[in-house]
Each structure stands twice: as C-alpha cells, then as structure tokens.
Design a protein around this motif. Sequence first.
Motif, PDB file in Angstrom:
ATOM      1  N   MET A 128       0.871  -1.179   0.000  1.00  0.00           N
ATOM      2  CA  MET A 128       0.000   0.000   0.000  1.00  0.00           C
ATOM      3  C   MET A 128       0.904   1.224   0.000  1.00  0.00           C
ATOM      4  N   LEU A 129       0.992   1.904  -1.146  1.00  0.00           N
ATOM      5  CA  LEU A 129       1.891   3.039  -1.322  1.00  0.00           C
ATOM      6  C   LEU A 129       1.098   4.340  -1.204  1.00  0.00           C
ATOM      7  N   ILE A 130       1.487   5.190  -0.241  1.00  0.00           N
ATOM      8  CA  ILE A 130       0.799   6.460   0.011  1.00  0.00           C
ATOM      9  C   ILE A 130       1.814   7.589  -0.164  1.00  0.00           C
ATOM     10  N   VAL A 131       1.559   8.498  -1.107  1.00  0.00           N
ATOM     11  CA  VAL A 131       2.537   9.525  -1.480  1.00  0.00           C
ATOM     12  C   VAL A 131       1.935  10.923  -1.359  1.00  0.00           C
ATOM     13  N   ASP A 132       2.653  11.805  -0.694  1.00  0.00           N
ATOM     14  CA  ASP A 132       2.245  13.199  -0.505  1.00  0.00           C
ATOM     15  C   ASP A 132       2.253  13.941  -1.847  1.00  0.00           C
ATOM     16  N   ASN A 133       1.150  14.631  -2.147  1.00  0.00           N
ATOM     17  CA  ASN A 133       1.030  15.405  -3.383  1.00  0.00           C
ATOM     18  C   ASN A 133       0.572  16.827  -3.059  1.00  0.00           C
ATOM     19  N   SER A 134       0.991  17.324  -1.892  1.00  0.00           N
ATOM     20  CA  SER A 134       0.571  18.659  -1.466  1.00  0.00           C
ATOM     21  C   SER A 134       1.473  19.734  -2.052  1.00  0.00           C
ATOM     22  N   LYS A 135       1.129  20.972  -1.836  1.00  0.00           N
ATOM     23  CA  LYS A 135       1.826  22.110  -2.441  1.00  0.00           C
ATOM     24  C   LYS A 135       3.313  22.130  -2.103  1.00  0.00           C
ATOM     25  N   SER A 136       3.661  21.799  -0.859  1.00  0.00           N
ATOM     26  CA  SER A 136       5.067  21.896  -0.431  1.00  0.00           C
ATOM     27  C   SER A 136       5.973  20.960  -1.219  1.00  0.00           C
ATOM     28  N   VAL A 137       5.442  19.834  -1.696  1.00  0.00           N
ATOM     29  CA  VAL A 137       6.247  18.898  -2.492  1.00  0.00           C
ATOM     30  C   VAL A 137       6.636  19.535  -3.815  1.00  0.00           C
ATOM     31  N   GLY A 138       5.734  20.281  -4.420  1.00  0.00           N
ATOM     32  CA  GLY A 138       5.997  20.892  -5.719  1.00  0.00           C
ATOM     33  C   GLY A 138       6.859  22.133  -5.651  1.00  0.00           C
ATOM     34  N   GLU A 139       7.068  22.675  -4.450  1.00  0.00           N
ATOM     35  CA  GLU A 139       7.880  23.883  -4.313  1.00  0.00           C
ATOM     36  C   GLU A 139       9.368  23.608  -4.522  1.00  0.00           C
ATOM     37  N   ASP A 140       9.751  22.354  -4.462  1.00  0.00           N
ATOM     38  CA  ASP A 140      11.145  21.951  -4.663  1.00  0.00           C
ATOM     39  C   ASP A 140      11.173  20.879  -5.749  1.00  0.00           C
ATOM     40  N   LYS A 141      11.693  21.216  -6.932  1.00  0.00           N
ATOM     41  CA  LYS A 141      11.696  20.282  -8.062  1.00  0.00           C
ATOM     42  C   LYS A 141      12.476  19.010  -7.737  1.00  0.00           C
ATOM     43  N   LYS A 142      13.580  19.163  -7.006  1.00  0.00           N
ATOM     44  CA  LYS A 142      14.391  17.996  -6.650  1.00  0.00           C
ATOM     45  C   LYS A 142      13.608  17.058  -5.745  1.00  0.00           C
ATOM     46  N   LYS A 143      12.868  17.634  -4.793  1.00  0.00           N
ATOM     47  CA  LYS A 143      12.078  16.814  -3.868  1.00  0.00           C
ATOM     48  C   LYS A 143      10.968  16.071  -4.621  1.00  0.00           C
ATOM     49  N   LYS A 144      10.277  16.788  -5.495  1.00  0.00           N
ATOM     50  CA  LYS A 144       9.212  16.157  -6.277  1.00  0.00           C
ATOM     51  C   LYS A 144       9.762  15.006  -7.110  1.00  0.00           C
ATOM     52  N   ALA A 145      10.917  15.231  -7.752  1.00  0.00           N
ATOM     53  CA  ALA A 145      11.526  14.188  -8.582  1.00  0.00           C
ATOM     54  C   ALA A 145      11.914  12.981  -7.738  1.00  0.00           C
ATOM     55  N   MET A 146      12.407  13.230  -6.524  1.00  0.00           N
ATOM     56  CA  MET A 146      12.790  12.123  -5.651  1.00  0.00           C
ATOM     57  C   MET A 146      11.559  11.312  -5.242  1.00  0.00           C
ATOM     58  N   PHE A 147      10.466  11.995  -4.888  1.00  0.00           N
ATOM     59  CA  PHE A 147       9.219  11.302  -4.533  1.00  0.00           C
ATOM     60  C   PHE A 147       8.742  10.447  -5.709  1.00  0.00           C
ATOM     61  N   GLN A 148       8.825  11.003  -6.910  1.00  0.00           N
ATOM     62  CA  GLN A 148       8.367  10.273  -8.094  1.00  0.00           C
ATOM     63  C   GLN A 148       9.256   9.065  -8.375  1.00  0.00           C
ATOM     64  N   ASN A 149      10.562   9.273  -8.346  1.00  0.00           N
ATOM     65  CA  ASN A 149      11.493   8.181  -8.648  1.00  0.00           C
ATOM     66  C   ASN A 149      11.411   7.067  -7.607  1.00  0.00           C
ATOM     67  N   ALA A 150      11.309   7.446  -6.336  1.00  0.00           N
ATOM     68  CA  ALA A 150      11.185   6.435  -5.275  1.00  0.00           C
ATOM     69  C   ALA A 150       9.908   5.627  -5.453  1.00  0.00           C
ATOM     70  N   SER A 151       8.811   6.299  -5.775  1.00  0.00           N
ATOM     71  CA  SER A 151       7.535   5.600  -5.976  1.00  0.00           C
ATOM     72  C   SER A 151       7.646   4.604  -7.117  1.00  0.00           C
ATOM     73  N   LYS A 152       8.307   5.004  -8.194  1.00  0.00           N
ATOM     74  CA  LYS A 152       8.480   4.119  -9.350  1.00  0.00           C
ATOM     75  C   LYS A 152       9.317   2.891  -8.976  1.00  0.00           C
ATOM     76  N   ILE A 153      10.354   3.101  -8.152  1.00  0.00           N
ATOM     77  CA  ILE A 153      11.191   1.967  -7.742  1.00  0.00           C
ATOM     78  C   ILE A 153      10.371   0.965  -6.949  1.00  0.00           C
ATOM     79  N   PHE A 154       9.546   1.450  -6.039  1.00  0.00           N
ATOM     80  CA  PHE A 154       8.686   0.549  -5.266  1.00  0.00           C
ATOM     81  C   PHE A 154       7.751  -0.225  -6.188  1.00  0.00           C
TER      82      PHE A 154
END
Length: 458
Positions: free
Chosen positions: A50-76
């Motif tokens: 069960m994968l739960i990922v934050d998609n709130s405004k603060s995640v998008g304020e940092d492109k590197k952070k958003k990319a890390m969340f996306q890449n980690a989710s894909k790896i899982f």
Amino acid sequence: MYYGALDGAFRIFPARQSEYCGVYDPRSRPWFRASVPWLLSNSTGGRDVMLIVDNSKSVGEDKKKKAMFQNASKIFIESLTEQDRIALVQFNGDAQIAGGYTALVQATKKTQEVLIKAIDEMKPIGRTNYEIAFKTGFDLLKNSSSLEDETNCNTALIFITDNEANYPAGTSAAKVIALVEEEMASFSRADSTQIFTYSANNNEQMKAISCGTDAIWMGMTNATVANDLIEPYFSFFSIGLGDNPANENFTAWVGPYQFATGKVTGITSSAMVYDRTMNPAQFIGAVGADMKMEKIEEILGVTGEEAKLAVQGAMKELRQTPNITCPVQLEGCGLEAARYWTGGHASMCEMSCQNDTSAMPQECSGKDEYPDNLWNNTKMEGEPYQERTCCKIGESEPSKECPDLDIYGVPKLSKMEIFGIICGLIVFFELVACVYWQSGFSFLECFKCRRKRSASRV
C-alpha cells in the motif's frame, strides 16, 4: 569482482576510475536487484504493498524533492512481480486513489503502467492531511481482505511525505496514532503488516507517529536520493534469510545485459552478504562477478542470438528461490535494530536498545589497529558528495576547486613544484660531478669549493 552495499556504497577490484562522477548506484543495477531477497520470492507467496505519497503544495515547491518522490515511488512499483498486489494513494487535503481501484490489484505490467503514469502526472497542490491518507490506505487494505484478494505473506504500508500535517486544523501526532491503532485493530492482516514512513529530517510529528505505531521511520535531507528510500524496505523483508541453512549457498544469476561500463554485454553471478554479528543476521549488500559475452561465445563456439539463447537457458536452470520468512515480525530491540539500520540513532525510538549486543550491529574487533583517515574520509565526514570527491555529479571533469587529475586519477604537480624539483636535481648533479672530478677531495671539501667558486663569480 565488486561489492554493492544496501546504502549505495560500491567497491570494485581491481579498482578503476569511473568515467562520470557520482552517477553509478549499484542498487539500481540488474546484478544487485537479482540478489535482493525481497525481489526473489516466487514460491513463498507474494506481497501486498500500500503506497501512500504526498502530493501537497510543499512537495511541488522543490523540483528535486518532487523528482525524488516520483522516482522512489516508481522503484517501489517496479520492484513487484505478478505474484504481488499493490494500490497507490496520493494525498493533499484529500486523498486520490490512482487508477480508480477499490482494492489492491495484481501488479501486472499494465497495472504498473497505470500507477507510474499517475506518478508522472503528479501536480502538487493544497494542504497536507495525514488522517485522510492513512484512512484511505487502510480502507483499500480492508477491501482486499474482505474480497479474499490479498496474498498470504507480508504487507507493507509505505508513507512518503515531507512536512508536518497542516490540515485539518489541530492535527497532532496523538490523533494520527490513535487513528492508525484503530485501523490496525480492525484489520485482519495487522500482524503481518509493517508500516514504513519517510519525511523531512526535521519532521518531529512524523517521527512521533512512527514511534507510536511501531513503524520504521527515515528522515530525508537534500542529499537523500530515491534509492535510499528502498533500503529499509528491502532490508526489513530480508530478515531471516541469512540464518536459514537452506540459503547458505544461494547465488543469483542475471543476464545477458549491458554493463554500466559501456557497450559490453555479459552475465553476472551475485550473492547476498549478511552481517552475522546481529540476531537475526542483517542483509547489508551483494557481491558480484562478471563474465563477458565474448568470452562465453568463445567457450561455447557459437555467437549472436544462438549464444544468447544458450545463456538464457542456463540462467533459467541456475535460478534459485530462497526461503523467505513469512511473515516478518519484529518487536522490542529487534525493531529498534531495524530502525537503526534505516537512519542510525536518529531513527530509533528506544535508545536503551543501543546496548543490546544481540540485536544492534557491533563494531569489528581490532578496528583501532587500522588507519581511519584513508583519503581523508574522516575529515570529509558529513560533507556533500561533490566536496568529498572533487567533482560534480554526472560530469567527467574534476571541479576547479580540486587538483587536476590525469586519466589515471593521479594528482598532477603544479608549476612551482616542478620548478623546485628541477632546481633540486641540478644542485644534486653538480655535487655528484664535483665529487667525481675533484679526486682527493671529500664531499664536504667539494661543497666548500663550490661555494668559493660561486662567491668569486659574484
């Protein structure tokens, strides 16, 4: 031969300099993934994720952070097989279920494509609501249980966020803990479910939630990369394999595939590495050795597609399935040891367990007899990768702040150093010549003679 650690460290023998700086991560390579126990189980039951990922405004304020969340989710997502089940929840002030599924679904290629598309199309907006995120995740797990659609082994609930919850007003760690405890109490698979949480390193709220729900928490910094997030996940579900005699001689085979060093293909045999000072033994990485296809073709006496098919047939015959612990259950200092492996003392909840020698990793005996300043590692401790390696990630040239390197990685001498060496050599050869030609003179006399001659010229 080489070794890849679960934390991303890599060592190869014989050593050689990488063409590009900081790009190679063994955890993403086929040879490493082939030996990770969590990826190997086909006969011992699948896994529910069960994968739960934050998609709130603060995640998008940092492109590197958003990319890390996306890449980690894909790896899982990509780590799963059709033996497994998965569902994805993205949340902000509300929760959205990717693909419109109402329960966990089989992790087929089509399912993975649907979920990865949802990850790629993330548009962070809104506030951060932990409660609705956990509630939606548990609803999906319970729906799967009622439909008898869950598998019979381990369940992982993976929660990725950055900052503390800010919606609804008055959200506290205690409220979220109470919600999770209530949901777990009514979930039939609670005993085989492990929660993994990831947040900003300074998110004390999420750490408190993790400690209160027996979760394993990892704090993230600007230096965290996507592969770091899978470390506790792989490590936890590898517990027990190193203690099972049936896995003693386990090796994994993979290939043919293209090596990271260039347009060369081959196969790799790899084996799991464990820290056996711990009880149970802890999976810490994999060791591998390569064989190039050109050498295999030479041995087989065939080339091209015929050789590839022969190798693939051999790989199938050599494939093994380890005996995996099902379900994995940790408590007390065993759970604290898993937390320690995730993020050191910062991830631990009960510090008294750090003195438990049966559960915590122990220092090697005689370590004080060995140098600890190789390549100034101790001086560079805590420094970012670029500062430690004198180069920028992804580039093949050293940074301007570091000494010039030749193709072998040996520091070049400066012009002043070269000038000094030349002057020293001139004086040395003059003295040797003086001793050789001035027979009957001692070395000291010859040196005095040379000084007198120099003075007379002045």
